[in-house]
Write a protein that holds these residues in place. Sequence first.
Motif, PDB file in Angstrom:
ATOM      1  N   VAL A 219       1.015  -1.205  -0.197  1.00 18.77           N
ATOM      2  CA  VAL A 219       0.092   0.091  -0.130  1.00 18.77           C
ATOM      3  C   VAL A 219       1.127   1.210   0.030  1.00 18.77           C
ATOM      4  O   VAL A 219       1.811   1.364   0.700  1.00 18.77           O
ATOM      5  N   ARG A 220       0.593   2.266  -0.883  1.00 20.20           N
ATOM      6  CA  ARG A 220       1.104   3.316  -0.975  1.00 20.20           C
ATOM      7  C   ARG A 220       0.638   4.501  -1.287  1.00 20.20           C
ATOM      8  O   ARG A 220      -0.536   4.725  -1.611  1.00 20.20           O
ATOM      9  N   PRO A 221       1.314   5.638  -0.886  1.00 21.70           N
ATOM     10  CA  PRO A 221       0.680   6.935  -1.142  1.00 21.70           C
ATOM     11  C   PRO A 221       0.300   7.248  -2.893  1.00 21.70           C
ATOM     12  O   PRO A 221       1.255   6.567  -3.519  1.00 21.70           O
ATOM     13  N   GLY A 222      -0.660   7.755  -3.019  1.00 17.67           N
ATOM     14  CA  GLY A 222      -0.862   7.905  -4.495  1.00 17.67           C
ATOM     15  C   GLY A 222      -1.986   8.887  -4.985  1.00 17.67           C
ATOM     16  O   GLY A 222      -2.140   9.929  -4.189  1.00 17.67           O
ATOM     17  N   GLY A 223      -2.775   8.709  -6.121  1.00 18.56           N
ATOM     18  CA  GLY A 223      -3.519   9.886  -6.494  1.00 18.56           C
ATOM     19  C   GLY A 223      -4.942  10.045  -5.341  1.00 18.56           C
ATOM     20  O   GLY A 223      -5.180  11.129  -5.021  1.00 18.56           O
ATOM     21  N   THR A 224      -5.107   9.036  -4.705  1.00 18.79           N
ATOM     22  CA  THR A 224      -6.014   8.763  -3.402  1.00 18.79           C
ATOM     23  C   THR A 224      -5.030   9.036  -2.295  1.00 18.79           C
ATOM     24  O   THR A 224      -3.808   8.564  -2.539  1.00 18.79           O
ATOM     25  N   PRO A 225      -5.570   9.174  -1.073  1.00 15.21           N
ATOM     26  CA  PRO A 225      -4.558   9.001   0.151  1.00 15.21           C
ATOM     27  C   PRO A 225      -3.645   7.775  -0.058  1.00 15.21           C
ATOM     28  O   PRO A 225      -2.367   7.873   0.273  1.00 15.21           O
ATOM     29  N   ASP A 231       0.907   2.393  -8.918  1.00 15.80           N
ATOM     30  CA  ASP A 231       0.054   2.750  -9.760  1.00 15.80           C
ATOM     31  C   ASP A 231      -1.249   1.724  -9.895  1.00 15.80           C
ATOM     32  O   ASP A 231      -1.842   1.563 -10.918  1.00 15.80           O
ATOM     33  N   GLY A 232      -1.668   1.355  -8.676  1.00 18.45           N
ATOM     34  CA  GLY A 232      -2.846   0.663  -8.665  1.00 18.45           C
ATOM     35  C   GLY A 232      -2.806  -1.182  -8.807  1.00 18.45           C
ATOM     36  O   GLY A 232      -3.460  -1.687  -8.604  1.00 18.45           O
ATOM     37  N   SER A 233      -1.158  -1.533  -9.109  1.00 22.29           N
ATOM     38  CA  SER A 233      -1.086  -2.881  -9.477  1.00 22.29           C
ATOM     39  C   SER A 233      -0.129  -3.443  -8.643  1.00 22.29           C
ATOM     40  O   SER A 233       1.067  -2.618  -7.853  1.00 22.29           O
ATOM     41  N   LEU A 234      -0.039  -4.819  -8.337  1.00 19.17           N
ATOM     42  CA  LEU A 234       1.030  -5.260  -7.314  1.00 19.17           C
ATOM     43  C   LEU A 234       2.157  -5.613  -8.529  1.00 19.17           C
ATOM     44  O   LEU A 234       2.134  -6.817  -8.709  1.00 19.17           O
ATOM     45  N   ALA A 235       3.200  -4.729  -8.483  1.00 16.59           N
ATOM     46  CA  ALA A 235       4.196  -5.169  -9.675  1.00 16.59           C
ATOM     47  C   ALA A 235       5.676  -5.031  -8.790  1.00 16.59           C
ATOM     48  O   ALA A 235       5.674  -4.639  -7.710  1.00 16.59           O
ATOM     49  N   GLY A 236       6.673  -5.929  -9.334  1.00 16.51           N
ATOM     50  CA  GLY A 236       7.873  -5.912  -8.874  1.00 16.51           C
ATOM     51  C   GLY A 236       7.970  -7.321  -8.035  1.00 16.51           C
ATOM     52  O   GLY A 236       7.227  -7.807  -7.514  1.00 16.51           O
ATOM     53  N   TRP A 237       9.315  -7.817  -8.023  1.00 14.04           N
ATOM     54  CA  TRP A 237       9.740  -8.787  -7.077  1.00 14.04           C
ATOM     55  C   TRP A 237       9.329  -8.933  -5.554  1.00 14.04           C
ATOM     56  O   TRP A 237       8.839  -9.748  -5.063  1.00 14.04           O
TER      57      TRP A 237
END
Length: 527
Positions: A219-225, A231-237
């Motif tokens: 969970v990260r800061p983004g366009g919404t709190p 960017d809304g996806s679970l990306a990366g190892w």
Amino acid sequence: MRPSDKARGAIPTTHGAHATGRSNAPPGPGNLQSSALVSTHAPSAPPRAQQTGWLDRTFHITERGSTVGREVRGGIVTFFAMSYILVVNPLILSTPDSTGAFLGGGTDGANLPAIAAATALVAGLMSILMGAAANFPLALAAGMGINALLAFTIVGLPGMTWADAMGLIVLEGIVILVLVLTGLREAVFKAVPYALKVAISVGIGLFIALVGLVNAGIVRPGGTPLQLGIDGSLAGWPALVFIIGLFTIAFLMVKKVRGAILIGIVVAAVLAAIVELVAGLGLAGEDNPGGWQLTIPALDGSPVNLPDFGTIGQISLFGAFEKIGWIAAVLLIFSVMLADFFDTMGTMVAIGAEAKLLDDEGNPPHTRRILAVDSIAAAAGGAAGVSSNTSYIESATGVGDGARTGLASVVTGIAFLLAMFLSPLAAFVPYEAATPALVIVGFLMMMQVTEIPWRDAVIAIPAFLTIILMPFAYSITVGIGAGFIAYVILSAARKGGAKQVHWLMWVVAALFVVYFALGPIQAALGI
């Protein structure tokens, strides 16, 4: 945060334990025997067996339905869940003070090795003291939040130095210890209605689950709190490492495998090391969102080094009073003290509930001893130059893996002391491998929510505010304060209700009003 050795005699309240219609069993998810998940992490006590051996007799291991092996394993799990502080605390305390000087005597920057060594030293000694003196599975280390307050606010005030700031922390610890020795801190704790204590535990469960998700980058800061991943996806190892760690623990718990949490952390850490070896992800950043959040799971150089204790004793006890005036200094001590005071209260209730160690009124055993050690730790952290030390909710990971006694805290403390020499290894486990344990334990603590009488608005609304504001405001203290204030106001709205609220609850609620308005108060005073 004394009859305390029995932890009985809590002041009865209208919405106390008996108002919930619960059984006499202590609260916590461990009472829900229908759950296969709970039966794995909180095994029922065996028939009363004769205690054998010095460790068993000293820590009442058999009496609490545990084993030496389970306590050792739980202590190690707690250490891994807390070990991030050995990396985070030096980074937070690396800012210069108002004079441009750095903590630990660094010239071009803070003396990070010295801060890390002292962080491990105090955490180790205080965790051992908690286990030995209070026989409670609760470990301590430098408090997150207070260290940030020191680094980003207090040392930036005109003329303030790191020595002045650490002096304030020592004074705060001494004040809290006096409150413990006079019985006031325990009296406040016991005046809190049972349902609010449950709400504190549930709220902390949500809080630590959110901490785990944020620290792992799920969970990260983004366009919404907040938003999911990148960017809304679970990306990366790293996200995959977290997911595998989470479901490894959950799968093993369903299969009733002992040590599920520790196994999950080890599996995820090994996988993280392999991923880093092959892919070389590095640390996350704006240009590398798919990297590791804090710690790269790789060793660089020797895993052994000698500790540097350059921060210890670098304090000026009353320097802040000369630099910023006594009113500002007292307000700063008050704000830090209030955070310490109630964070520990919430933490020990949550740990006691998870370990099934609370009495019928929701009080843990040896309450005064727990609070006294926590107060000593606050002063010790300041004296060592590493910020106030406090009880860690991450201890719930060890309790979730079976720890029930202070032996687990002693094991955690020994691990911290060894980490003074093995700091590269302590920093080896990345967030993505350790934080799945926080999410699992958050779930287990959430199960207590059924203990709250939700049809009684006088207690249900304060409980609701307590639960939601801990994760939403990212602060245990804020949740507790909002719940206390709401409780006394709503109790007064019911006929005769105001008289049934213990006077200490009114006093504490008033103090929380001051705490929440501290910014405007300081502005009005020109501080």
